[in-house]
Design an enzyme around this catalytic site. Structure first.
Site, PDB file in Angstrom:
ATOM      1  N   LYS A 186      48.304  64.038  38.369  1.00 11.69           N
ATOM      2  CA  LYS A 186      49.457  63.180  38.650  1.00 11.69           C
ATOM      3  C   LYS A 186      50.786  63.920  38.452  1.00 11.69           C
ATOM      4  O   LYS A 186      50.817  65.064  37.993  1.00 11.69           O
ATOM      5  CB  LYS A 186      49.384  61.921  37.788  1.00 11.69           C
ATOM      6  CG  LYS A 186      48.199  61.021  38.125  1.00 11.69           C
ATOM      7  CD  LYS A 186      48.231  60.544  39.563  1.00 11.69           C
ATOM      8  CE  LYS A 186      47.303  59.390  39.850  1.00 11.69           C
ATOM      9  NZ  LYS A 186      45.879  59.685  39.774  1.00 11.69           N
TER      10      LYS A 186
HETATM   11  C1  LIG Z   1      46.097  54.093  43.011  1.00  5.81           C
HETATM   12  C2  LIG Z   1      45.485  54.456  41.685  1.00  5.81           C
HETATM   13  N1  LIG Z   1      45.427  53.519  40.718  1.00  5.81           N
HETATM   14  C3  LIG Z   1      44.901  53.796  39.510  1.00  5.81           C
HETATM   15  C4  LIG Z   1      44.401  55.032  39.217  1.00  5.81           C
HETATM   16  C5  LIG Z   1      43.782  55.273  37.877  1.00  5.81           C
HETATM   17  O1  LIG Z   1      44.477  56.179  37.112  1.00  5.81           O
HETATM   18  P1  LIG Z   1      43.801  56.792  35.796  1.00  5.81           P
HETATM   19  O2  LIG Z   1      42.959  57.943  36.232  1.00  5.81           O
HETATM   20  O3  LIG Z   1      44.967  57.208  34.948  1.00  5.81           O
HETATM   21  O4  LIG Z   1      43.007  55.714  35.166  1.00  5.81           O
HETATM   22  C6  LIG Z   1      44.434  56.035  40.187  1.00  5.81           C
HETATM   23  C7  LIG Z   1      43.893  57.366  39.877  1.00  5.81           C
HETATM   24  O5  LIG Z   1      43.837  58.268  40.644  1.00  5.81           O
HETATM   25  C8  LIG Z   1      44.992  55.747  41.453  1.00  5.81           C
HETATM   26  O6  LIG Z   1      45.033  56.667  42.423  1.00  5.81           O
END
Ligand SMILES: Cc1ncc(COP(=O)(O)O)c(C=O)c1O
Length: 391
Positions: A189
């Site tokens: 990210k």
């Molecule tokens: C659109 C979206 N929402 C939520 C997430 C979840 O993030 P995390 O990996 O921090 O749980 C991601 C992860 O890539 C994502 O692309």
């Protein structure tokens, strides 16, 4: 892998920009003897809240945890419904299923990766409790319409801003427009803590509840229990989770946070160059971004233009890989996965805009430390493919 690919080193889809400052920050935490949630997590929360103009920020272990806490905080119940785009990652939908509620999927707007706000109202029923817009690739689209619809129907807006820090919508930073906003600091990210997330909200009551639920539902933070500030006594008030962010992660987050604008500027320059150079020949459609947003540029997604190219999207990904370039696809829409088909009755053909986008999309490498020569390689390979496979 072909000889060509072996000759040059593989360009990964993402490489985190980690320097001596992050290493030093982690070392300091290790040497401090306090590894889990503590002063650094608090400092990270305060800095983040101030940056987006939020009253409250809660650091958590992932954006998935953040989304789950948001739904738990509004007491989502089995049988309730939550509206979300089909064009998203697993997390956005699975957190709804954790609670026993039903994910209600919406297609992309025509010509967009974002949820079609015009279709939202059609999906609202007496059971609908919340809407989760996903700020695909790093910017929010039609967020004002989503909020207006939610206000009209007394629904909670939970922004999935996993891709969108830092970014703004019509001059307001993402993080305060909906009722709750969830960010991700996953390894790929825009700023990272390896794994991690942040929740922001202007609503103190929701913030208190999410903070308690993020720590087993107990009345005080574990770190306070073991310091001079705390007491040993605590009360379990609710069924909570273990969703806290550690000080080891927060220490990395604080350094990355300070670099946020620098790294964003580097991504903007890379995105601008992709757009300029890929538009100089036919074969690929580049992102079109509305003027009213500031884009975090987490993803740079192109579409294969079938009018000009006779090669499939999948073959292009293979060719890029053979020539040493990592890519990804964001996303396989939720309704095309067996969980959503078997459990909720979704099937192929239901969301034509999302399916068309999915079928043509390739996410290109885009990360702040990407070198000019690395980006030139990506552009050159795409140019070669376009020349070889012109219709
Ligand atoms: C659109 C979206 N929402 C939520 C997430 C979840 O993030 P995390 O990996 O921090 O749980 C991601 C992860 O890539 C994502 O692309």
């Amino acid at each position: 892998m072909s000889a060509t690919a072996a000759a040059v080193s593989f360009l990964p889809f993402h490489r985190a920009m980690i320097g001596d400052d992050e290493v030093r920050a982690v070392t300091e935490v290790l040497e401090s003897g306090w590894l889990t949630t503590g002063p650094r997590a608090k400092k990270f929360e305060a800095a983040f809240a101030a940056c987006v103009g939020a009253e409250n920020a809660i650091a958590v272990g992932s954006c998935t945890a953040a989304l789950h806490l948001a739904l738990a905080a509004i007491n989502l119940q089995p049988g309730d419904e939550v509206i979300l785009p089909t064009m998203t990652f697993a997390s956005t939908g699975e957190v709804i299923l954790y609670t026993g509620a039903k994910p209600v999927l919406v297609d992309c707007a025509s010509g967009s990766y974002h949820m079609d706000a015009a279709q939202i109202e059609r999906h609202i029923t007496p059971k609908t409790r919340a809407i989760i817009p996903v700020h695909y690739s790093g910017y929010a689209s039609e967020l004002d319409h989503v909020v207006q619809i939610a206000r009209r129907h007394n629904l909670t807006v939970i922004e999935d801003a996993a891709h969108s820090f830092p970014s703004s919508f019509k001059g307001t930073p993402i993080g305060t427009i909906g009722d709750i906003t969830c960010f991700s600091f996953y390894a790929t990210k825009t700023i990272t803590t390896g794994e991690g997330g942040m929740i922001t909200t202007q609503n103190d009551a929701l913030a208190d509840r999410m903070r308690i639920l993020s720590m087993h539902g107990i009345s005080r933070d574990a770190w306070k229990r073991y310091t001079a500030e705390g007491t040993w006594r605590y009360d379990i008030q609710d069924i909570g989770y273990k969703y806290n962010l550690t000080d080891l992660q927060a220490a990395i987050g604080l350094v990355q946070f300070e670099k946020r604008e620098h790294m964003r500027r580097l991504r903007v320059a890379l995105a601008d160059r992709y757009t300029r150079e890929l538009n100089s020949f036919e074969g690929f459609l580049t992102p079109v971004i509305p003027d009213h947003v500031e884009h975090a540029w987490h993803l740079y997604v192109i579409q294969v233009d079938d009018d000009f190219l006779s090669i499939s999207r999948d073959r292009i990904i293979e060719e890029l890989k053979d020539r040493g370039i990592g890519t990804s696809v964001h996303f396989i829409p939720l309704h095309l996965h067996s969980l959503y088909q078997n459990r909720l009755g979704y099937h192929e053909g239901m969301f034509p805009n999302a399916e068309a986008r999915f079928a043509s999309s390739i996410s290109l490498p885009l990360f702040p430390g990407m070198k000019e020569i690395e980006q030139s390689r990506v552009i050159q390979v795409l140019c070669d493919i376009a020349r070889q496979h012109r219709r």
